[in-house]
Design a protein around this motif. Structure first.
Motif, PDB file in Angstrom:
ATOM      1  N   ILE A  21      -3.572   4.974  -6.756  1.00  0.00           N
ATOM      2  CA  ILE A  21      -3.165   5.080  -5.353  1.00  0.00           C
ATOM      3  C   ILE A  21      -3.371   6.534  -4.917  1.00  0.00           C
ATOM      4  O   ILE A  21      -3.450   7.415  -5.767  1.00  0.00           O
TER       5      ILE A  21
ATOM      6  N   CYS B 278      -8.799   2.351   7.375  1.00  0.00           N
ATOM      7  CA  CYS B 278      -9.600   1.585   6.407  1.00  0.00           C
ATOM      8  C   CYS B 278      -9.041   0.187   6.250  1.00  0.00           C
ATOM      9  O   CYS B 278      -9.753  -0.792   6.217  1.00  0.00           O
ATOM     10  N   ARG B 279      -7.718   0.148   6.165  1.00  0.00           N
ATOM     11  CA  ARG B 279      -7.067  -1.136   5.939  1.00  0.00           C
ATOM     12  C   ARG B 279      -7.359  -2.088   7.101  1.00  0.00           C
ATOM     13  O   ARG B 279      -7.623  -3.261   6.923  1.00  0.00           O
TER      14      ARG B 279
ATOM     15  N   GLN C  31      -6.015   5.772   5.440  1.00  0.00           N
ATOM     16  CA  GLN C  31      -5.531   4.553   4.787  1.00  0.00           C
ATOM     17  C   GLN C  31      -5.376   3.408   5.790  1.00  0.00           C
ATOM     18  O   GLN C  31      -5.820   2.299   5.550  1.00  0.00           O
TER      19      GLN C  31
ATOM     20  N   PRO D 270       0.844  -1.203   0.000  1.00  0.00           N
ATOM     21  CA  PRO D 270       0.000   0.000   0.000  1.00  0.00           C
ATOM     22  C   PRO D 270       0.875   1.248   0.000  1.00  0.00           C
ATOM     23  O   PRO D 270       1.734   1.392   0.867  1.00  0.00           O
TER      24      PRO D 270
END
Lengths: 193, 498
Positions: free
Chosen positions: A156, A182-183, A179, A127
């Motif tokens: 991205i 959410c991940r 990020q 990521p």
């Protein structure tokens, strides 16, 4: 047993900090990685103008909205095929320290020359947020970048910044938090996979 | 949202490569942290680490099959596959960049760049710094004004004079001395605090009145040079001279840093490509590069003997080149190619310069101050037990061979602690009028080439290993004494007086 090489995550002096989400700052030499590190963690590191000073790895903690993240400032690297010892260190961090998020910092003026590494990171499936740094120098050269289009083409997140003055840093912090949060929820949903 | 593996397939390599990727990916059975597609791509690129990892996890049959696929693909083209893949990435990058980049629609910005082009002048200056015809004169100017005039004459001369002789020498020290002698009845304890090498008279006074102003001025100049982007250009300029030493311009970075602090520079030798270059550079740092504090004190010592200062610099450059050239001959291997990215030339930002200077001063003072105090205490113990005199007596023949007064042995003893400390010891002798110009020059040369300071020695052991560090220590010591001996005799023989 077969994974011995990949799981060399060291339980070092910051054992507890390891359980925090890990953000790695990566990029070519001289794009402002150390300044960004300083901006995110607030801890002082010597900020230098010549390539190759970030030889030692600097770790710090970033606080945001009551959450904490470990941030590593990795040495400069040109590509994932390392030539120098520093580049090998940077690659090792990217491949073996299991970063939850990589901030690929680039010099916005030299976008074309820096993107191949971004593409490599994307190919690796890590990521990644592309941090377009030195936007002021780009603007001074009479150029502009369509951040939205870049975001679409790379698929991205992209964050324009001027790390030296702090421009764009609050937005970047928000993005990092978003990020990683959410991940985490995505991971929770697909747990047992 | 974060990128999922599916998205990573959006870019397609040429069909032959794509097919090989798919075939190799389908062969992999082990459990890996990376996706099969990524692994296949890295295998095609010949990534040694990934090959090793796959070799550990897959059957020999599979490995042979993968190798065959790679060779098969390679046979279809003349250029290496890794290169083709890299080329493809670069094409994509160019394409994406040209899609998203455009001329600014803000008319004022375009106008500014067309008419004033603030970057253009800086770029031009940057090029002048790298061109040998203009670069070396610029370097001389930087050294003369930045180091000699600002650090040497003004910082180490005027300011130190005022602080050490004026403020400390006339007001503070006599007061402290009277105070201590009045309060503390025991003479041994008086000696420890305000004696010839006492904690106050030597430790505190030297650290604050002598070393601190000198390194402050040096760090200021260094931070300005660093912030403008001059240093990497200097590296490019000197690259050619360094090739001759079997090093490349990359080694200029630790060498230039060495003028700030050799210990830090020894750590930075990690950026060099080969072990050979690392050893060579570490040795040159140990031997011929004076650190900021030492440089400052030597500048202060020799500022009143300009001829001596030139000779000192000449001898150092000579030793640096000679030893570098010899070492390059002795150590096998050739220099690695050099490429480096040049940051833009900028006007230094005041806050950056001040911040860096402050941070370095803080770090320096924290390291140096306790050591100075410790040295005073050690010398005090040495004096009480007689060990100090024994060591001095042991060094006396060496010092006499260099035609120096026997008191100079103390300075050399100090030199084992820290580079600048030894030079500071000379400073003291000089103030007492014990040294002629020639003796000052010889002593400065020997102390500059002398052994690394304790911190640098420890870092050398950590970075290069005990054996290499010890060899360097002994070599540096021998070369220093030998050079001093030759210089002293040459000066006497030629009848030169500086």
């Amino acid at each position: 047993m077969a994974q011995a090489m990949w799981i060399e995550r060291k339980q070092d002096e910051q054992g507890a900090a390891h359980r925090l989400p890990l953000v790695v700052i990566a990029g070519q030499p001289n794009v402002g990685k150390s300044v960004l590190f300083h901006r995110l963690t607030g801890r002082y590191v010597t900020v230098s103008n010549y390539p190759g000073t970030t030889v030692e790895i600097t770790r710090g903690i970033m606080h945001h909205n009551g959450r904490r993240f470990t941030v590593i400032d990795s040495p400069g690297l040109y590509s994932l095929s390392p030539i120098t010892e520093e580049e090998r260190v940077a690659r090792r961090i990217l491949l073996h320290e299991h970063p939850d998020l990589v901030l690929h910092v680039v010099d916005a003026k030299n976008l074309a020359r820096m993107l191949p590494l971004t593409l490599q990171l994307i190919e690796l499936g890590i990521p990644t947020i592309l941090v377009l740094n030195m936007m002021d120098e780009l603007e001074r050269a009479g150029l502009q970048i369509s951040v939205d289009m870049l975001r679409q083409q790379l698929a991205i997140p992209v964050a324009p910044t001027v790390c030296l003055t702090g421009r764009g840093i609050p937005e970047l912090k928000e993005l990092i938090d978003e990020q990683l949060t959410c991940r985490d929820s995505a991971m929770a949903l697909s747990a047992g996979d | 949202m974060s990128s999922s593996p599916a998205e990573t397939v959006r870019w397609r390599y040429p069909p032959a490569i794509e097919q090989a990727i798919v075939e190799i990916a389908s062969l992999l059975r082990g459990s890996y942290a990376l996706s099969e597609r990524t692994l296949a791509l890295l295998l095609l690129e010949g990534d040694p680490e990934i090959w090793e990892e796959v070799r550990l996890q897959e059957f020999t049959v599979t490995l042979d099959r993968i190798r065959a696929l790679c060779e098969q693909l390679q046979a279809t083209s003349e250029t290496p596959i890794a290169w083709q893949i890299e080329q493809q990435r670069q094409r994509w990058s160019q394409q994406i960049a040209s899609n998203v980049l455009s001329q600014s629609s803000d008319p004022s910005a375009t106008l500014r760049t067309r008419i004033l082009r603030p970057g253009a002048l800086a770029e031009h200056i940057g090029r002048l710094c790298m061109n040998p015809w203009t670069g070396f004169p610029i370097l001389v100017l930087v050294l003369y004004f930045g180091l000699y005039q600002f650090v040497g004459v003004f910082g180490a001369g005027t300011v130190v004079d005022w602080l050490e002789n004026g403020l400390f020498g006339q007001y503070i020290n006599p007061f402290v001395e009277r105070l201590v002698r009045a309060i503390i009845p025991w003479s041994a304890l008086q000696e420890l605090l305000v004696g010839e090498y006492g904690v106050w008279t030597l430790g505190v006074t030297y650290a604050i009145a002598l070393i601190l102003p000198i390194v402050t001025f040096f760090f200021l100049v260094f931070a300005v040079l660093e912030d403008t982007g001059y240093l990497p250009r200097l590296a490019m300029l000197i690259d050619r001279a360094f090739k001759w030493l079997g090093l490349n311009g990359r080694a200029v970075i630790p060498i230039v840093l060495g003028f700030g602090c050799d210990t830090m520079a020894t750590v930075v030798t990690r950026i060099l490509e080969t072990r050979r270059e690392r050893i060579l550079t570490t040795f040159l740092l140990t031997l011929a590069i004076p650190c900021s504090a030492q440089l400052g004190v030597v500048l202060a010592l020799l500022a009143r003997h300009p001829k001596g200062l030139l000779l000192w610099a000449g001898v150092l450059v000579g030793v640096f080149l000679l030893i570098g050239w010899l070492a390059a001959k002795v150590l096998p291997g050739s220099s690695a190619p050099f490429y480096m990215e040049l940051p833009p030339m900028r006007l230094p930002s005041l806050s950056n310069v001040l911040l860096k200077t402050l941070a370095r001063l803080h770090w320096y003072f924290m390291e140096v101050f306790p050591l100075f105090l410790l040295a005073s205490v050690l010398i005090w113990i040495g004096q009480l037990t007689g060990l100090f005199d024994l060591a001095i007596r042991g060094m006396r023949p060496v010092v006499q061979a260099l035609s120096l007064p026997s008191e100079a042995a103390v300075a050399f003893l100090f030199g084992f602690f820290r580079r600048d400390y030894g030079a500071a010891g000379l400073y003291r002798l000089n103030e007492q009028g014990l040294l002629t110009g020639n003796q000052l020059l010889v002593a400065s040369v020997v102390l500059t080439l002398f052994v690394p300071c304790v911190a640098q020695f420890l870092v050398s052991i950590k970075e290069r290993g005990l054996r290499a560090a010890l060899v360097m220590f002994v070599l540096a010591l021998s070369i220093a004494l030998l050079t001093g001996l030759l210089l002293a005799h040459a000066l006497a023989w030629l009848g030169v007086r500086v």
